[in-house]
Design a protein around this motif. Structure first.
Motif, PDB file in Angstrom:
ATOM      1  N   ASP A 168      40.594  -4.617 -76.057  1.00 34.99           N
ATOM      2  CA  ASP A 168      40.749  -3.267 -75.514  1.00 34.99           C
ATOM      3  C   ASP A 168      39.483  -2.795 -74.811  1.00 34.99           C
ATOM      4  O   ASP A 168      39.547  -2.102 -73.786  1.00 34.99           O
ATOM      5  CB  ASP A 168      41.111  -2.271 -76.627  1.00 34.99           C
ATOM      6  CG  ASP A 168      42.574  -2.346 -77.034  1.00 34.99           C
ATOM      7  OD1 ASP A 168      43.392  -2.808 -76.214  1.00 34.99           O
ATOM      8  OD2 ASP A 168      42.904  -1.953 -78.165  1.00 34.99           O
ATOM      9  N   GLN A 169      38.329  -3.150 -75.355  1.00 36.15           N
ATOM     10  CA  GLN A 169      37.070  -2.754 -74.726  1.00 36.15           C
ATOM     11  C   GLN A 169      36.940  -3.354 -73.335  1.00 36.15           C
ATOM     12  O   GLN A 169      36.486  -2.689 -72.398  1.00 36.15           O
ATOM     13  CB  GLN A 169      35.888  -3.198 -75.594  1.00 36.15           C
ATOM     14  CG  GLN A 169      35.727  -2.406 -76.885  1.00 36.15           C
ATOM     15  CD  GLN A 169      35.403  -0.946 -76.617  1.00 36.15           C
ATOM     16  OE1 GLN A 169      36.266  -0.076 -76.640  1.00 36.15           O
ATOM     17  NE2 GLN A 169      34.143  -0.677 -76.363  1.00 36.15           N
ATOM     18  N   VAL A 170      37.328  -4.619 -73.187  1.00 29.70           N
ATOM     19  CA  VAL A 170      37.273  -5.270 -71.874  1.00 29.70           C
ATOM     20  C   VAL A 170      38.242  -4.599 -70.907  1.00 29.70           C
ATOM     21  O   VAL A 170      37.891  -4.273 -69.761  1.00 29.70           O
ATOM     22  CB  VAL A 170      37.586  -6.777 -72.001  1.00 29.70           C
ATOM     23  CG1 VAL A 170      37.665  -7.420 -70.617  1.00 29.70           C
ATOM     24  CG2 VAL A 170      36.534  -7.473 -72.852  1.00 29.70           C
ATOM     25  N   LEU A 171      39.468  -4.359 -71.355  1.00 27.94           N
ATOM     26  CA  LEU A 171      40.474  -3.732 -70.488  1.00 27.94           C
ATOM     27  C   LEU A 171      40.100  -2.285 -70.157  1.00 27.94           C
ATOM     28  O   LEU A 171      40.339  -1.820 -69.037  1.00 27.94           O
ATOM     29  CB  LEU A 171      41.845  -3.793 -71.154  1.00 27.94           C
ATOM     30  CG  LEU A 171      42.425  -5.208 -71.335  1.00 27.94           C
ATOM     31  CD1 LEU A 171      43.729  -5.167 -72.128  1.00 27.94           C
ATOM     32  CD2 LEU A 171      42.647  -5.888 -69.985  1.00 27.94           C
ATOM     33  N   ASN A 172      39.502  -1.589 -71.105  1.00 28.00           N
ATOM     34  CA  ASN A 172      39.057  -0.220 -70.841  1.00 28.00           C
ATOM     35  C   ASN A 172      37.978  -0.181 -69.765  1.00 28.00           C
ATOM     36  O   ASN A 172      37.918   0.756 -68.967  1.00 28.00           O
ATOM     37  CB  ASN A 172      38.512   0.427 -72.127  1.00 28.00           C
ATOM     38  CG  ASN A 172      39.605   0.805 -73.100  1.00 28.00           C
ATOM     39  OD1 ASN A 172      40.764   0.970 -72.719  1.00 28.00           O
ATOM     40  ND2 ASN A 172      39.264   0.929 -74.374  1.00 28.00           N
ATOM     41  N   ALA A 173      37.113  -1.199 -69.745  1.00 29.77           N
ATOM     42  CA  ALA A 173      36.068  -1.275 -68.721  1.00 29.77           C
ATOM     43  C   ALA A 173      36.682  -1.396 -67.330  1.00 29.77           C
ATOM     44  O   ALA A 173      36.198  -0.795 -66.362  1.00 29.77           O
ATOM     45  CB  ALA A 173      35.147  -2.463 -69.010  1.00 29.77           C
ATOM     46  N   VAL A 174      37.773  -2.164 -67.233  1.00 32.06           N
ATOM     47  CA  VAL A 174      38.488  -2.294 -65.953  1.00 32.06           C
ATOM     48  C   VAL A 174      39.174  -0.978 -65.596  1.00 32.06           C
ATOM     49  O   VAL A 174      39.122  -0.520 -64.444  1.00 32.06           O
ATOM     50  CB  VAL A 174      39.522  -3.432 -66.020  1.00 32.06           C
ATOM     51  CG1 VAL A 174      40.318  -3.531 -64.716  1.00 32.06           C
ATOM     52  CG2 VAL A 174      38.833  -4.760 -66.324  1.00 32.06           C
ATOM     53  N   ASP A 175      39.802  -0.357 -66.584  1.00 30.57           N
ATOM     54  CA  ASP A 175      40.563   0.875 -66.350  1.00 30.57           C
ATOM     55  C   ASP A 175      39.696   2.010 -65.825  1.00 30.57           C
ATOM     56  O   ASP A 175      40.175   2.884 -65.093  1.00 30.57           O
ATOM     57  CB  ASP A 175      41.250   1.328 -67.646  1.00 30.57           C
ATOM     58  CG  ASP A 175      42.325   0.350 -68.103  1.00 30.57           C
ATOM     59  OD1 ASP A 175      42.729  -0.506 -67.292  1.00 30.57           O
ATOM     60  OD2 ASP A 175      42.738   0.436 -69.278  1.00 30.57           O
ATOM     61  N   ARG A 176      38.418   2.018 -66.180  1.00 28.72           N
ATOM     62  CA  ARG A 176      37.537   3.118 -65.767  1.00 28.72           C
ATOM     63  C   ARG A 176      37.337   3.172 -64.261  1.00 28.72           C
ATOM     64  O   ARG A 176      37.077   4.235 -63.702  1.00 28.72           O
ATOM     65  CB  ARG A 176      36.177   2.990 -66.464  1.00 28.72           C
ATOM     66  CG  ARG A 176      36.168   3.535 -67.880  1.00 28.72           C
ATOM     67  CD  ARG A 176      34.747   3.695 -68.396  1.00 28.72           C
ATOM     68  NE  ARG A 176      34.102   2.421 -68.659  1.00 28.72           N
ATOM     69  CZ  ARG A 176      34.189   1.779 -69.822  1.00 28.72           C
ATOM     70  NH1 ARG A 176      34.886   2.301 -70.826  1.00 28.72           N
ATOM     71  NH2 ARG A 176      33.564   0.637 -69.992  1.00 28.72           N
ATOM     72  N   TYR A 177      37.454   2.008 -63.584  1.00 26.32           N
ATOM     73  CA  TYR A 177      37.060   1.967 -62.175  1.00 26.32           C
ATOM     74  C   TYR A 177      38.136   1.481 -61.208  1.00 26.32           C
ATOM     75  O   TYR A 177      37.975   1.611 -60.002  1.00 26.32           O
ATOM     76  CB  TYR A 177      35.830   1.056 -62.006  1.00 26.32           C
ATOM     77  CG  TYR A 177      34.667   1.419 -62.886  1.00 26.32           C
ATOM     78  CD1 TYR A 177      33.947   2.586 -62.677  1.00 26.32           C
ATOM     79  CD2 TYR A 177      34.269   0.580 -63.930  1.00 26.32           C
ATOM     80  CE1 TYR A 177      32.866   2.925 -63.488  1.00 26.32           C
ATOM     81  CE2 TYR A 177      33.197   0.903 -64.747  1.00 26.32           C
ATOM     82  CZ  TYR A 177      32.499   2.080 -64.519  1.00 26.32           C
ATOM     83  OH  TYR A 177      31.430   2.405 -65.322  1.00 26.32           O
ATOM     84  N   TYR A 178      39.229   0.873 -61.714  1.00 24.97           N
ATOM     85  CA  TYR A 178      40.117   0.141 -60.805  1.00 24.97           C
ATOM     86  C   TYR A 178      40.717   1.026 -59.713  1.00 24.97           C
ATOM     87  O   TYR A 178      40.936   0.574 -58.578  1.00 24.97           O
ATOM     88  CB  TYR A 178      41.219  -0.581 -61.595  1.00 24.97           C
ATOM     89  CG  TYR A 178      42.405   0.280 -61.945  1.00 24.97           C
ATOM     90  CD1 TYR A 178      43.530   0.321 -61.128  1.00 24.97           C
ATOM     91  CD2 TYR A 178      42.390   1.080 -63.091  1.00 24.97           C
ATOM     92  CE1 TYR A 178      44.615   1.126 -61.437  1.00 24.97           C
ATOM     93  CE2 TYR A 178      43.460   1.875 -63.400  1.00 24.97           C
ATOM     94  CZ  TYR A 178      44.573   1.907 -62.587  1.00 24.97           C
ATOM     95  OH  TYR A 178      45.629   2.717 -62.902  1.00 24.97           O
ATOM     96  N   GLU A 179      41.008   2.292 -60.029  1.00 24.90           N
ATOM     97  CA  GLU A 179      41.654   3.160 -59.036  1.00 24.90           C
ATOM     98  C   GLU A 179      40.735   3.482 -57.869  1.00 24.90           C
ATOM     99  O   GLU A 179      41.195   3.570 -56.720  1.00 24.90           O
ATOM    100  CB  GLU A 179      42.111   4.469 -59.702  1.00 24.90           C
ATOM    101  CG  GLU A 179      43.343   4.313 -60.576  1.00 24.90           C
ATOM    102  CD  GLU A 179      43.849   5.663 -61.089  1.00 24.90           C
ATOM    103  OE1 GLU A 179      44.977   6.033 -60.693  1.00 24.90           O
ATOM    104  OE2 GLU A 179      43.128   6.323 -61.856  1.00 24.90           O
ATOM    105  N   THR A 180      39.459   3.659 -58.143  1.00 27.54           N
ATOM    106  CA  THR A 180      38.518   4.070 -57.090  1.00 27.54           C
ATOM    107  C   THR A 180      37.721   2.905 -56.519  1.00 27.54           C
ATOM    108  O   THR A 180      37.307   2.943 -55.360  1.00 27.54           O
ATOM    109  CB  THR A 180      37.538   5.120 -57.638  1.00 27.54           C
ATOM    110  OG1 THR A 180      36.864   4.574 -58.792  1.00 27.54           O
ATOM    111  CG2 THR A 180      38.279   6.392 -58.055  1.00 27.54           C
ATOM    112  N   ASP A 181      37.485   1.871 -57.323  1.00 34.87           N
ATOM    113  CA  ASP A 181      36.625   0.771 -56.873  1.00 34.87           C
ATOM    114  C   ASP A 181      36.978  -0.519 -57.636  1.00 34.87           C
ATOM    115  O   ASP A 181      36.367  -0.825 -58.657  1.00 34.87           O
ATOM    116  CB  ASP A 181      35.162   1.142 -57.117  1.00 34.87           C
ATOM    117  CG  ASP A 181      34.192   0.191 -56.423  1.00 34.87           C
ATOM    118  OD1 ASP A 181      34.613  -0.928 -56.053  1.00 34.87           O
ATOM    119  OD2 ASP A 181      33.007   0.555 -56.268  1.00 34.87           O
TER     120      ASP A 181
END
Length: 298
Positions: A168-181
Motif C-alpha cells: 500500500d505504501q508503494v501504491l500510495n506513492a504513485v497515487d499522490r502524483y499520477y494525475e498531475t505528473d
C-alpha cells in the motif's frame, strides 16, 4: 597453598566444561547459519536472460526524456537493491464482458490486473537472480477511462519482504502524483520500493552481526562465570586452609550453581507491520510461479 592452586585450576576446568555444555549447540547453529549466509551471498547472481528493458509505456503517458531518466534511475536502484524493477503502463479494458475479448479470465478488474502483471513478469523471465521466480517487483498502471488504477506484483525476496502495508505504501506513492505528473509518480514508485525493501531485507541486522553477537554474549558469560568461580574459589581456599595447614571436611562442596530466570517477552500484536516476512497478497500465477501483490483502483 598448592592445594588452593589445584582447586582454582579445577574450578576453571569445571567452568569451561559448563560453558561448552551450555553453548556448544549454539556454536553449531551459528556455524550452520554462517555457511548458509555465505552460500546465499555467493549464489545470488544476476539473471542476464531477462530483457534489459524496464520501462514499457504502452499508454504513452511519458516523454522520451522521462522514459530515459526513469530507466537510469531504475538501473541505479537495481544495482543497490539487487532486484528487478519494472514499470508497465497500458490503456486496456480489464473489466466486464469487454475484458473477455482480450482473452482475460475474469470480468473482475482486480483479478485481471493481477493476471496481466504476473503474466508480463513470468513471460519475460524477470527476476534478479533467476527466471520469473527471482527477486523483483512490477508496477502495472492501467489508464483506461473508468478503469484507472495500479497493480503491484512482487516476486522472490520482495514477495517475502513486502507485507500488505508495504504494498500500500508503494501504491500510495504513485497515487499522490499520477494525475498531475505521471513521471514523478513512477519515480516515487522506484524510490518507495527501494525504501520498503530496504526496511524488509537490507534493514535487517547484517548476518555477520547476528553471528558475532552470540559469540560476544557467550564470551561475557564465560568471563563473568569465571570471575564468580574465582570468588568462590577464594572462599573455598580460605575454608580449607587454616593457618597454612589443610583442613579436611567430611563433605564435598558444590562449586557449580545454576540460576534460571524466566521472563515474559512482550510481542506486538498489531495488524500489519513494515517489512520482514510479509508475503502480502500471496498467490500463484497462471504459470505456477509464486507472487505477492495488491491493487489500487481510482
Amino acid at each position: 597453598m598448592r592445594q588452593g592452586w589445584q582447586m582454582e585450576k579445577d574450578f576453571k576446568k569445571e567452568a569451561i566444561k559448563q560453558y561448552l555444555r551450555y553453548f556448544g549447540v549454539w556454536f553449531g547453529v551459528i556455524g550452520v547459519l554462517a555457511a548458509l549466509c555465505i552460500a546465499l551471498s555467493l549464489g545470488k547472481r544476476e539473471n542476464l536472460k531477462a530483457p534489459a528493458e524496464r520501462v514499457y509505456d504502452y499508454a504513452g503517458v511519458l516523454t522520451e526524456e522521462e522514459e530515459e531518466n526513469l530507466r537510469s534511475h531504475i538501473a541505479q536502484t537495481e544495482r543497490k537493491a539487487r532486484i528487478h524493477i519494472v514499470l508497465v503502463t497500458v490503456s486496456l479494458p480489464v473489466e466486464g464482458t469487454e475484458a473477455k475479448q482480450y482473452g482475460l479470465r475474469y470480468t473482475d478488474w482486480e483479478r485481471n490486473m493481477q493476471d496481466l502483471a504476473d503474466d508480463f513478469w513470468d513471460e519475460n523471465g524477470y527476476g534478479y537472480n533467476k527466471d520469473f521466480e527471482g527477486d523483483g517487483v512490477l508496477l502495472l498502471h492501467n489508464w483506461y477511462p473508468g478503469q484507472n488504477g495500479e497493480h503491484l506484483s512482487t516476486s522472490g525476496r520482495v514477495e517475502w519482504a513486502f507485507s500488505m502495508y508495504d504494498i500500500d505504501q508503494v501504491l500510495n506513492a504513485v497515487d499522490r502524483y499520477y494525475e498531475t505528473d505521471p513521471y514523478k509518480a513512477y519515480m516515487a514508485y522506484v524510490d518507495m520500493v527501494d525504501e520498503m525493501y530496504g526496511r524488509g531485507i537490507r534493514g535487517i541486522v547484517p548476518w555477520a552481526v547476528i553471528l558475532i553477537l552470540p559469540l560476544v554474549a557467550a564470551g561475557i558469560y564465560a568471563a563473568v562465570n569465571l570471575r564468580q568461580k574465582k570468588a568462590a574459589n577464594t572462599t573455598a581456599v580460605n575454608a580449607y586452609v587454616a593457618g597454612g595447614k589443610p583442613v579436611l571436611n567430611g563433605k564435598s562442596d558444590e562449586f557449580v550453581r545454576k540460576t534460571v530466570v524466566t521472563r515474559r517477552i512482550e510481542t506486538n500484536s498489531s495488524g500489519h507491520g513494515s517489512g520482514g516476512g510479509g508475503g502480502g497478497g500471496h498467490h500463484h500465477s497462471r504459470s505456477g510461479a509464486s507472487h505477492g501483490g495488491g491493487s489500487h483502483r481510482h
